[in-house]
Each structure stands twice: as C-alpha cells, then as structure tokens.
Design an enzyme around this catalytic site. Sequence first.
Site, short mmCIF file in Angstrom:
data_model
loop_
_atom_site.label_atom_id
_atom_site.label_comp_id
_atom_site.label_asym_id
_atom_site.label_seq_id
_atom_site.Cartn_x
_atom_site.Cartn_y
_atom_site.Cartn_z
N CYS A 177 2.37 -9.25 -0.12
CA CYS A 177 3.40 -9.07 -1.15
C CYS A 177 4.79 -9.23 -0.54
O CYS A 177 5.77 -8.72 -1.08
CB CYS A 177 3.26 -7.72 -1.84
N PHE A 209 -6.36 -0.82 2.56
CA PHE A 209 -5.07 -0.64 1.88
C PHE A 209 -5.35 -0.55 0.38
O PHE A 209 -4.72 -1.21 -0.44
CB PHE A 209 -4.10 -1.79 2.16
N ASP A 239 -5.26 -5.67 1.36
CA ASP A 239 -4.07 -5.85 0.52
C ASP A 239 -2.97 -4.92 1.01
O ASP A 239 -2.65 -3.92 0.38
CB ASP A 239 -4.43 -5.56 -0.94
N ALA A 262 -4.95 1.99 8.60
CA ALA A 262 -5.86 0.88 8.31
C ALA A 262 -6.29 0.15 9.58
O ALA A 262 -7.47 -0.22 9.72
CB ALA A 262 -5.20 -0.10 7.33
#
Length: 394
Positions: free
Chosen positions: A339, A230, A299, A279
Amino acid sequence: MSDYPVIRLRPKANVRAIRRGAPWIFDNELVLDRRTRKLAPGSLAVLEDNEREALGVVAVNPESRIAARMLDRDPAAVVDRAWFKGLLARAQAHRDRLYPAPYYRLVHAEADGLPGLVIDRFGDTCVMQPNAAWADALIEPLTEALVEVTGVTTVMKNAGGRGRSLEGLDDADAVLRGSAPEAALAVEMNGATYMADLTGGQKTGLFYDQRENQRFVQRLAEGARVLDVFSHVGGFALAALAGGAQSALAVDGSAPALSLAEEGARRMGKPLETRQGDAFDVLGALNEDAARFDVVICDPPAFAPSKQALENGLRAYERVAKLAAPLVEEGGYLTLCSCSHAADLSAFTGACLRGIGRAGRRAQLIHTGQAGPDHPLLPQLAESGYLKALVFRL
C-alpha cells in the site's frame, strides 16, 4: 468570478499539467508573497496562471508543501453545502451501482473531487478523515451535506491520518453527529463477517480497499490451508474461510485486531487460528518448523510511505517475499501486497521476484490487483494508485 482572493502561479509552473487535471500545486510553483502567506491554512482562493487567466478555485495552505489543491475548475464556483451535496451525490450514485449494502469507501479524496478527504461508510455511520486543512476548516457544511445526501445518523471524524501533521492539523478525533457505536460493527464482505472498530481501530476501522483481491484469493482457498500475515482484523483469512478453506492462521502484531478477527470467525461459525507477534519473527519461526500452506498472503503496512523511504521499503518487501515463499507448498499460491504509493508496480514486482528467487522458488504471476472500484484512481495523480496485489503460483 467569486469573492475569493486571487493567488498566482510562477512563470515556470507546469500550467499544462494543472489544466489537464493535476490536482496539486506545490509551494515552489506559487507566488508566495506576503499577502498569500497571510492566508489561513484551508482558505479558498482563485488560482491564476502567470498571464492572469483564472484556472479554478483552490484550497490554500501556505504552510504545506502542497500549497494549493484544486477544488473546482470553475473560477466562479462557491464551495458551500450545496457544492458538497453535488459531489457527495455523485460519489454516492457510483457506489450504489457497485454494492447492494452501504458498506464501502464513499469518498476517495482527489479521485472524487475532494482532495485530502476520505469518507468510509458503515451502514448508518460515516467515518471521515479530513487530511487537508480546507476539509477541517469546512467540516460543518461538509457534515451537513453528508447527512443530507446519505441519511446517516452518525458522523465521526478520525484525525489519525498521516497527512494531517504535514498540514499542521491536530490529532483530535470527534463525533460530529449522533453518537459513536459502543462496540465493533459487523460488516459483511465476500460472504465473510468482519468486525470494524470505528473508535479504536486502525484508520477508519476497516480496510475496504482489498475487497476485490480478497475475492480473487478466495477462489483459490477451497480446501486449502491458508496463512494470512499482517492480517489486521482477518482480511484475507476470513475471506478464505468463507470460500471453504480447510484452515486459516491469521498473524498480526495487534492483539485487539486479532480479537476482532476471532469474533468475526465465531459469527461465521468457522475455526480461525491466530498468532500475535512481529510478522518477520513469526515467518522465521514457521520456516524453522518447516510449516507449509497451500495459500499464503502477506499484506503489510506501507514500508515505503515516501520517496525517502523507498530503498528501505523495497528491501523490506523483498524480505517478506523471501520468508514467505518457502512456506508455500509446491503448486500453491503466494499473494504479496503493497500500500506504498512511493513504490510503483514495477519496483514492487521486482522486489517480490528477488525475494522469491532468493528463496529458491520459481513463480508464475497469475493476477495483478489494485484497490476496488470504490477507491477510484485519478489518472493525473499517481499517488491515488497506491495499492498493489500480486498473486503468484510457486
């Protein structure tokens, strides 16, 4: 008192939390009578408690779940260009202490006193995301103040924020001052060169929030084989190369993002391998090939952007950890990031440890990171602490 209309809290609203700094007032906390419902989204008003004591000036959006956002605790405040200049100058002064060059997040929404508004600075250009109706309605005096305080020559509006649809706002980008750059801009961070696409990239063009976590991982990367999944425009991979990594493989689903990562590496004079693809598929293929790396970073985007998505999001984070852990050499390092504001640190850590355990690995947690100091936290708003980065030694 100002000339703004007055809106009032319901008797059972959490007045104490608002007085202590909570910036949001939800629709079930307001008296949404006919007069209040007629206020246009983005209107300013004075908020009173049930006993008619003024609490401050708020921005109102009767059509949003967040029906009011606190702008100023002074009920006599007037929100105009001078008001914006004061807040922007304060935000600028903080960043000037942190960074030698003007490349950072200048305004981090509620934590900088401008709820729903994000402004990232790229030298002489600022990109703003007005994700609340009030910021859209007052964008002209805001822009004037921004140019006056910072001296930038270009101001761009990015309307791609997820929150805009919740506020009933459009998705039309605009150039508010100057002219948009014709090519990606080079941004130096941690000794690495990143290419920021301000017109066609994700969010405002570059993620500044991982700067401190990338610096920490950079310390582990000297002489290492690094896998950055990522990767976007090369976030951790380029930082690792700048820190002396032996090699780096950047994986992302976006070919344009990887092309920018390759350009950054070329400008650094460093070799970067890239692989475009899903991914999870790439992680699976690397496991089938028995690939091994000294440092692995994952990430991903927000898997749990809301409470409704939390359960599925935590399963996705666990799956990432399970697929990534076997790729790490004995004694190597695995960095896992989130996040998602809906997944707090405890829940995210638990998901990561379950995934690592299911992969048959044991872990030491050596570092817990968050967004950098240009992304300050508002303690009264848990959502402002969205970024979490866990570094494990396996």
